[in-house]
Motif scaffolding. Structure first.
Motif, PDB file in Angstrom:
ATOM      1  N   PHE A 140      -7.283  -2.555 -39.798  1.00 14.13           N
ATOM      2  CA  PHE A 140      -7.960  -1.533 -40.600  1.00 14.13           C
ATOM      3  C   PHE A 140      -9.342  -1.282 -40.003  1.00 14.13           C
ATOM      4  N   ARG A 141      -9.598  -0.054 -39.627  1.00 11.57           N
ATOM      5  CA  ARG A 141     -10.865   0.307 -38.970  1.00 11.57           C
ATOM      6  C   ARG A 141     -11.643   1.267 -39.836  1.00 11.57           C
ATOM      7  N   ASP A 142     -12.818   0.872 -40.257  1.00 12.60           N
ATOM      8  CA  ASP A 142     -13.682   1.709 -41.086  1.00 12.60           C
ATOM      9  C   ASP A 142     -14.716   2.395 -40.192  1.00 12.60           C
ATOM     10  N   GLY A 143     -15.224   3.544 -40.640  1.00 11.55           N
ATOM     11  CA  GLY A 143     -16.371   4.177 -39.997  1.00 11.55           C
ATOM     12  C   GLY A 143     -16.063   5.112 -38.854  1.00 11.55           C
ATOM     13  N   ILE A 144     -14.784   5.449 -38.625  1.00 12.07           N
ATOM     14  CA  ILE A 144     -14.415   6.319 -37.515  1.00 12.07           C
ATOM     15  C   ILE A 144     -14.132   7.729 -38.038  1.00 12.07           C
ATOM     16  N   SER A 145     -14.723   8.727 -37.393  1.00 10.93           N
ATOM     17  CA  SER A 145     -14.475  10.117 -37.775  1.00 10.93           C
ATOM     18  C   SER A 145     -13.271  10.660 -37.013  1.00 10.93           C
TER      19      SER A 145
END
Length: 799
Positions: free
Chosen positions: A601-606
């Motif tokens: 799970f990767r947070d903070g990517i646009s």
């Protein structure tokens, strides 16, 4: 300059202009002298050379072909650049009108508050509300994503009133009389100068051309208008007070007020200056301002719908001719919101010593529920970082007894239930004091403390970082801080929440999901990862911090952590291969098997960074596996998640809404109509919103080697929101990503120093380039980086 001859040309504010049809003058050059904001001309500094040059034609119709999927199997399907260009042009079109009329930031514009007093954020700031607009392609349609936006602004109006509001934060009782230059304290001058430098003010006195000049404040002066002097052309000196009397016939009412410097020679009296409206405050708000901002921007779902309907009218304000402009482009915006189909996912079963079933994202441990795997505390220290005058011994003892009772109720065993309470001497060496008390405990109880309970006087508190460094890095002891004001009012629920954190910091397990709710995790050895990057505050050139967490058991309850520093404001994780390999090895050492499946799970990517992370981070994860064995190639599922989107969902029927506040119920999932036309993505409202309108999490699957079905993966992700250890409710997005965010925040606290302030960094490297400063800061932070103590290798120390 009527070169467009009525054609609705829109401009993005930077370099690109778009026209719905060819212009007569497709190429040209013009020299333009713009007047100052106050209408005066400045032939030296306001001259611009403008060049317009035709570049290419954009076929807007190709966007329609894309969303309808026409010719997807053939060779005439729109490529990414065609879709991006058409979308960008239409976004500039719908944002052009309001951006020309109102203060704006990127895709948002802001309206002045109707009630300025109610919009106050204290300390000379106020909150402006506005709207975010973005055109998005979806399955078979193109829609406008409209959301509420907010922006802190400098208070407008008389400068003396703004200064008074700023100073009242320190002393609510001061009045205009206290603005005399002789009464403002030295620190007040320093803070006012920082706050007001660069702010535009208008002099409420007309010059010889009939204009009221506008200038930027260069400095907040310590001298009053009656005492401040400057030299005239003939060499004589004159006070500011007498100059305005002789030159403009203005008698100052408060010549004892300070002045502001607006040029090398010009000083303007405070009382004659007005702060222009719509000037954005871009720095961080302090805690009181943040609390006020949250209160002002919290809007329930029904009120939010009304505001969004109003916002739609501001996209096409009549005074700007925007409706006619859209008509030239052949664009119409329907006023009715999109109605989409949603599903309500079933909540998992949460297991303590006994199982219970959550309802609308919430469950209750009362009724005899005890932790699934409670920890045991044989030795602990109780420390009070305040005077016994403000937190009396009997109050501290009552708080400890309340905490012991709450821990006992949920199965957390505490051997010494009446420990001595130590008041830390003021201005003492905190580390030395705690170590001395720990040594006493070794002699009296046979071992060092396993837990430090620290009562702190306020939030934020300088002692907090010192305590966490000692516990997390230096000594490996669990720490739990309580703030005295809350402890004094402590009730069983408050202490019960503290017990949740204490247990997992001692490697206990509060609750688990039943095997059926774990789905694919229970099928074969599976490791969950969460990753996030924390960036420094605005203006700082300090490094960013990358954090990775990885599950260390088959129940998705215990997590290991890995932290690295990297170049400032770089979102892609630089050392992900080493970080991933470290945690997989830790998993293997504990469970004696390598994970066969990785769910990341990767947070903070646009969205614009998706190709970049596919090429870098996904490759780094696969490289990490190869480092652990040439034949080791577990199935990878890589999911980007986050809440930094602008999609709002509202129940159409009251029967489908949450009982308390009318939001969507926990488990509401949308994967059609407003999702990507060609990617695997969805929105899930996984939590019961406490305030305002609930914000769903958006998940996009970039890699899925396991080929999960949509139902399987959506249900698993929703279930993981029920595993967050510090509360008895589901959280707003998947727990591994949530934990990574917490680890990154803790790392900033552990390795940041008091002298890392951005202004200090820049001034201490005068003349150096920003890039050089970034390199120096990265090297310095890398030198201070220490590993989290081995005692916390599987504890949730960061909660």
């Amino acid at each position: 300059m009527n070169i467009f001859e009525g054609v609705a040309v829109c401009f993005d504010g930077r370099a690109m202009a778009y026209s719905p049809r060819p212009l007569r003058a497709e190429d040209g050059n013009w020299d333009i002298n713009l007047p100052e904001d106050d209408g005066t001309k400045n032939p030296k500094g306001r001259m611009f050379h403008v060049q317009i040059k035709f570049t290419r034609t954009i076929d807007i119709g190709r966007l329609g072909v894309f969303v309808r999927g026409e010719g997807a199997a053939g060779g005439n399907f729109p490529d990414a650049s065609e879709v991006q260009s058409a979308t960008q042009a239409l976004n500039v079109l719908i944002q052009h009108g309001p951006s020309s009329l109102y203060p704006n930031r990127a895709a948002s514009f802001f309206l002045p508050p109707e009630n300025r007093q109610a919009a106050s954020l204290l300390k000379g700031l106020e909150m402006w509300r506005g709207f975010y607009t973005s055109l998005r392609p979806g399955p078979n349609k193109i829609f406008v994503n409209l959301d509420i936006a907010s922006q802190p602004m400098y208070q407008s109006g008389n400068l003396a009133d703004v200064v008074l509001d700023f100073l009242r934060a320190a002393s609510r009782g001061i009045t205009l009389t206290d603005l005399a230059a002789s009464k403002i304290p030295p620190r007040g001058y320093i803070e006012l100068d920082r706050f007001l430098r660069g702010v535009k003010v208008q002099l409420k006195v007309k010059d010889k051309d009939g204009h009221e000049p506008v200038r930027k404040i260069k400095q907040f002066e310590k001298t009053s208008a009656a005492a401040a002097t400057f030299k005239l052309e003939d060499g004589s000196s004159q006070t500011v007070e007498s100059y305005f009397k002789l030159q403009y016939g203005v008698t100052l009412k408060r010549p004892d007020f300070p002045c502001v410097r607006v040029s090398k020679v010009a000083l303007w009296p405070l009382e004659l200056c007005d702060v222009e409206a719509g000037q954005k405050w871009t720095e961080k708000l302090d805690p009181d301002q943040t609390a006020a901002a949250i209160k002002l921007t919290t809007v329930g779902p029904k009120e939010r719908v009304k505001m969004l309907n109003y916002g739609l009218t501001r996209i096409q304000p009549k005074e700007s001719g925007a409706s006619a402009a859209l008509a030239q482009w052949g664009v119409t915006i329907k006023k009715d919101p999109i109605v989409v189909q949603a599903r309500e996912l079933k909540p998992p079963t949460v297991t303590y010593q006994r199982s219970l079933q959550p309802r609308e994202g919430v469950w209750d441990m009362r009724g005899g529920h005890q932790f699934y795997s409670p920890a045991k505390i044989d030795r602990w220290l109780i420390l009070v970082f305040d005077s016994d005058r403000f937190f009396r011994l009997e109050e501290a003892q009552a708080s400890v007894m309340g905490l012991v009772a709450a821990c006992t109720q949920v199965g957390l065993s505490i051997k010494d239930q009446r420990p001595p309470i130590h008041y830390v001497p003021r201005n003492s060496d905190i580390n030395a004091y705690i170590l001395s008390k720990g040594s006493e405990l070794v002699r009296s109880a046979g071992g060092p403390p396993q837990m430090l309970i620290c009562f702190l006087p306020r939030k934020p508190c300088d002692e907090y970082a010192t305590i966490k460094r000692l516990g997390d890095v230096d000594k490996g002891v669990a720490t739990q801080c309580l703030f005295i004001n809350k402890a004094k009012r402590g009730n069983p629920q408050y202490y019960g929440n503290i017990a949740l954190k204490m247990n997992v910091k001692m490697r206990g397990i509060n609750s688990i999901l039943d095997p059926a709710s774990l789905g694919p995790i229970a099928e074969k050895p599976t490791m969950l990862f969460g990753a996030d990057v924390s960036h420094p505050s605005p203006g700082s050139l300090a490094p960013s911090i990358a954090a990775l967490v990885g599950s260390m058991d088959s129940k998705a309850s215990l997590y290991g952590t890995s932290v690295r520093v990297q170049s400032s404001r770089v979102e892609v994780i630089a050392h992900l291969d080493d970080m991933t390999a470290t945690l997989i090895k830790q998993f293997q050492d504990k469970l004696k098997v390598k994970p066969q499946r990785l769910i990341f799970f990767r947070d903070g990517i646009s969205e614009g960074q998706f190709p970049q992370v596919l090429a870098t981070e996904v490759a780094a994860i696969r490289l990490a596996c190869k480092k652990l064995g040439a034949d080791y190639s577990p199935d990878l599922t890589y999911i980007v998640c986050g809440k930094r989107h602008h999609m709002s969902f509202f129940p159409k029927n009251d029967v489908d809404a949450a009982r308390k506040n009318g939001n969507c119920k926990a488990g509401t999932t949308i994967d059609t109509d407003v999702t990507s036309a060609y990617s695997f993505d969805w929105y899930t409202q996984s939590h019961a919103s406490l305030l305002g309108t609930g914000r769903s999490a958006h998940y996009t699957v970039l890699v899925d080697d396991s080929k999960f079905s949509a139902d399987t993966l959506q249900q698993l992700v929703f279930n993981l929101c029920f595993t967050y250890a510090r509360c008895t409710r589901s959280v707003s997005y998947a727990t591994p990503a949530y934990y990574a965010d917490r680890v990154a925040t803790r790392a900033q606290l552990l390795w940041k120093r008091d002298d890392d302030d951005s202004s200090t960094v820049v001034s201490s490297h005068s003349g150096a380039s920003e890039e050089k400063i970034r390199v120096q800061q990265l090297a310095e932070w890398s030198g201070r980086l220490k590993d989290i103590h081995v005692n916390h290798s599987e504890s949730l120390y960061f909660l």
